[in-house]
Design a protein around this motif. Sequence first.
Motif, PDB file in Angstrom:
ATOM      1  N   ARG A   1       0.821  -1.212   0.000  1.00 48.65           N
ATOM      2  CA  ARG A   1       0.000   0.000   0.000  1.00 48.65           C
ATOM      3  C   ARG A   1       0.853   1.259   0.000  1.00 48.65           C
ATOM      4  O   ARG A   1       1.613   1.508   0.930  1.00 48.65           O
ATOM      5  CB  ARG A   1      -0.904   0.007   1.219  1.00 48.65           C
ATOM      6  N   GLY A   2       0.715   2.023  -1.055  1.00 47.21           N
ATOM      7  CA  GLY A   2       1.434   3.288  -1.135  1.00 47.21           C
ATOM      8  C   GLY A   2       2.867   3.163  -1.590  1.00 47.21           C
ATOM      9  O   GLY A   2       3.536   4.175  -1.791  1.00 47.21           O
ATOM     10  N   ASP A   3       3.381   1.951  -1.738  1.00 51.13           N
ATOM     11  CA  ASP A   3       4.772   1.771  -2.150  1.00 51.13           C
ATOM     12  C   ASP A   3       4.834   0.765  -3.304  1.00 51.13           C
ATOM     13  O   ASP A   3       4.079  -0.213  -3.335  1.00 51.13           O
ATOM     14  CB  ASP A   3       5.629   1.255  -0.999  1.00 51.13           C
ATOM     15  N   ALA A   4       5.747   0.992  -4.228  1.00 51.91           N
ATOM     16  CA  ALA A   4       5.943   0.065  -5.336  1.00 51.91           C
ATOM     17  C   ALA A   4       7.358   0.206  -5.874  1.00 51.91           C
ATOM     18  O   ALA A   4       7.893   1.326  -5.951  1.00 51.91           O
ATOM     19  CB  ALA A   4       4.925   0.325  -6.447  1.00 51.91           C
ATOM     20  N   ASN A   5       7.948  -0.911  -6.208  1.00 50.83           N
ATOM     21  CA  ASN A   5       9.278  -0.913  -6.814  1.00 50.83           C
ATOM     22  C   ASN A   5       9.259  -1.937  -7.937  1.00 50.83           C
ATOM     23  O   ASN A   5       9.031  -3.116  -7.709  1.00 50.83           O
ATOM     24  CB  ASN A   5      10.340  -1.273  -5.773  1.00 50.83           C
ATOM     25  N   ARG A   6       9.472  -1.472  -9.163  1.00 51.97           N
ATOM     26  CA  ARG A   6       9.411  -2.353 -10.336  1.00 51.97           C
ATOM     27  C   ARG A   6      10.693  -2.230 -11.140  1.00 51.97           C
ATOM     28  O   ARG A   6      11.215  -1.117 -11.317  1.00 51.97           O
ATOM     29  CB  ARG A   6       8.201  -2.020 -11.201  1.00 51.97           C
TER      30      ARG A   6
END
Length: 393
Positions: free
Chosen positions: A378-383
């Motif tokens: 939730r609220g964070d993403a790393n791709r």
Amino acid sequence: MSTPIDATIVVDGLLDEAVWHRARRLTGFSLYQPVDQRPAPDSTEVLVWYSSTAIHFGIRAFEPHGPVRATLAERDRVNMDDNVEIHLDTFEEKRRAFVFVVNPLGVQADGTKNEAGGFIPGSNVMPGQTDLSADFQWQSRGRVTDAGYEVELRIPFSSLRFPVGGNQRWGLQILRKVQHSGYEETWTPVRRGAASFISQEGWLTGLTDMHHGVDVTLNPELTSTIAGTPCCAPSNGDWRYKNTPRLGGNVRAGLGSNIVLVGTVRPDFSQVEADATQVAADPRFALFYPERRPFFVEGSDQFNVPNTLVYTRRIVQPDAALKLNLRQGRTNFALLSAVDGKSTNARGNRPLVDILRITRDFSGQSTAGVLYSERVSRGDANRVIGTDVKFLF
């Protein structure tokens, strides 16, 4: 090889059944260590045949020069004994093979050999070495004789991965190690100076009508944690205890000769070997620990990349995880998806981790690949997405 032989035998280390007289006979071993391209001083005879469900090997290793060294060793610890290795390159990749090792008493070691190079996530094995982390289901028995030793093996097709249908050709190499002399001998001549050991293999041709079946392994787990706290304030010596059970388990399913599905729910890693302490001498560089957790070790070479983009130790304590591997023609698909525990996220969320690796073979041993990975909460993403090519001239 001809069509499958309809026969059932007992794996007892005695090559006395009638079917062994119909088996193909492999001889003509040559020296590999300490020097190559010379006839082997020790005579070795390997018999091979297959039924619709398994491939069988019978080994007669003659030893007129010294004693046979054999112990009732632990699994995967036969390197100090005389032993014979069977390498099966079922997809004709010429860089990756299943490895089955037996000592003169039939004690087993098994794993995979990968010469693709790069960083293999979860492994401290260098490319070209045999990774013994995998444990396949197969049978072997052996015995020491006056002339040397004999070993009998049965490898079910359900323990292997191979193309679907058709008339198949598998790569085969057989390596014999003689302890008293330090010699290593191979079935097909192998040059030590060559870039690849596997690509110098021989071939099993004409393989047809092989049935893989469905191979399912279930491993349920139940753990319990008991915590105690003083029940009164001020404490009068009485304690209150709380029991927290945890139910989980693992499943591995071979859905066909080219599809493997592995899943886990709340796995218990308490029995995994502890990590050796590392000291961060330079905080700018991350520490990497070898992966020893069974779920992540399974098929880890399928996520082989030429850098450290995949590091499964960052998935700390998954609530659930799934791993899928599919081989179609010359293309390999590998997917890992996991829901990590709340304790691994500062906000108390359960991060979702997805890793997809696709590789395609071309021009012999050359490969091209693409990798996609993400960690989302939730609220964070790393791709991250990356591509790579390895071209052998």
